[in-house]
Design an enzyme around this catalytic site. Sequence first.
Site, mmCIF file in Angstrom:
data_model
loop_
_atom_site.group_PDB
_atom_site.id
_atom_site.type_symbol
_atom_site.label_atom_id
_atom_site.label_comp_id
_atom_site.label_asym_id
_atom_site.label_seq_id
_atom_site.Cartn_x
_atom_site.Cartn_y
_atom_site.Cartn_z
ATOM 1 N N SER A 6 0.837 -1.194 0.000
ATOM 2 C CA SER A 6 0.000 0.000 0.000
ATOM 3 C C SER A 6 0.873 1.246 0.000
ATOM 4 C CB SER A 6 -0.932 -0.036 1.218
ATOM 5 O OG SER A 6 -1.934 0.955 1.079
ATOM 6 N N ASN A 7 0.303 2.375 0.375
ATOM 7 C CA ASN A 7 1.066 3.621 0.412
ATOM 8 C C ASN A 7 0.523 4.516 1.525
ATOM 9 O OD1 ASN A 7 -1.139 5.302 -0.625
ATOM 10 N ND2 ASN A 7 -0.890 4.044 -2.450
ATOM 11 N N ARG A 8 1.040 5.714 1.644
ATOM 12 C CA ARG A 8 0.765 6.528 2.823
ATOM 13 C C ARG A 8 -0.506 7.379 2.742
ATOM 14 N NH1 ARG A 8 5.726 10.044 4.070
ATOM 15 N NH2 ARG A 8 4.281 10.783 5.669
ATOM 16 N N ALA A 32 -4.959 7.366 -4.053
ATOM 17 C CA ALA A 32 -3.566 7.030 -4.365
ATOM 18 C C ALA A 32 -3.541 5.538 -4.676
ATOM 19 C CB ALA A 32 -2.677 7.353 -3.177
#
Length: 235
Positions: free
Chosen positions: A28-30, A95
Site C-alpha cells: 500500500s502507500n501513505r 492514491a
Amino acid sequence: MAQDLAGETVLITAGPTHEPIDPVRYLSNRSSGRMGYALAEAALRRGAKVILVSGPTALQPPAAAETIFVETAQQMRTAVLDRWEQASFIIMAAAVADYHVKNISPEKIKRKAALELQLEPNPDILADLGSLRHATGKRSPVLIGFAAETEDLLENARSKLTRKRVDAIVVNDVARTGIGFDSGRNEVTIVTPSEVMAVPEAGKLEIAQKILEAALRIRQQQVAPVPASTSSADL
Ligand code: C5P
C-alpha cells in the site's frame, strides 16, 4: 454556502488501495484518504449528490454520501466504471497502488532468507476514464486527477494532463513535510491546459472547495452540448 452543485453528481475516489501478498499482508502507500473525504464533504455542502469510492481508511465517510468500499485497484476500477456515467464531475483523489502481486499466496508466507515478489502494473483508472470519455459522443463529465510528486511538479502535471486526457491535475508536493500525506492540511497547484492556479496552504476542506470551484469553471468553459445526431468524438 452556494448550492452551485445542486442537481450534479460528483464521483470521488479516495484513500489508498491494498494489494494482497498473502492472507495477512498487503502492499500500500501513505494515503490517509483525507483529501478525497474532504472533497466529498465539500461537494455535499454545495448541494451535490456524492458517490465516494473509497479504499481502506480510518475515516468515517460523510453520512449523506453513497460510499462504496473497495480494497484493490481492480475493485476500485470496477466500482468506478460501473458508476462513472452517472457523474457530471469525477475527481480521482485516490492514491492507487501502481502494482499488484502476480501470484497472491493462499497461505501466509513463512519467513525465510529472502523473498521475491513478482509485481504487475495495475490498470490506470484515470487514464481509462480519460479514453472512455473521449470515445463517447455525449456531453462528458469534468475529469480531474491528482498527482503526488517530489520533483518537476509542473512538468509532470502537464504531461499527465495530456497523457491521461483529463481536464485538470491537482499537484501535491509530497516532498514537503507537515502537509499532504496523513495531514489535515495541504497546499496544491491546479493545472489545466490553460491555467496554473496556486492554492496556498490551508485545511483540506478549504482546498477541496477551491478544487470544486476550479471544476465548476472548467464546466462553464466547456462547449455547449452537441446535438445527438452529431458525433463529438473529435471535439
Ligand atoms: O500516474 P499517477 O499514479 O501519478 O496519477 C495519479 C492520478 O491517477 C490520481 O488521480 C490517481 O487517482 C489516478 N490513478 C488511477 N489509477 C491508477 C493510478 C493512478 O486512477 N492505477
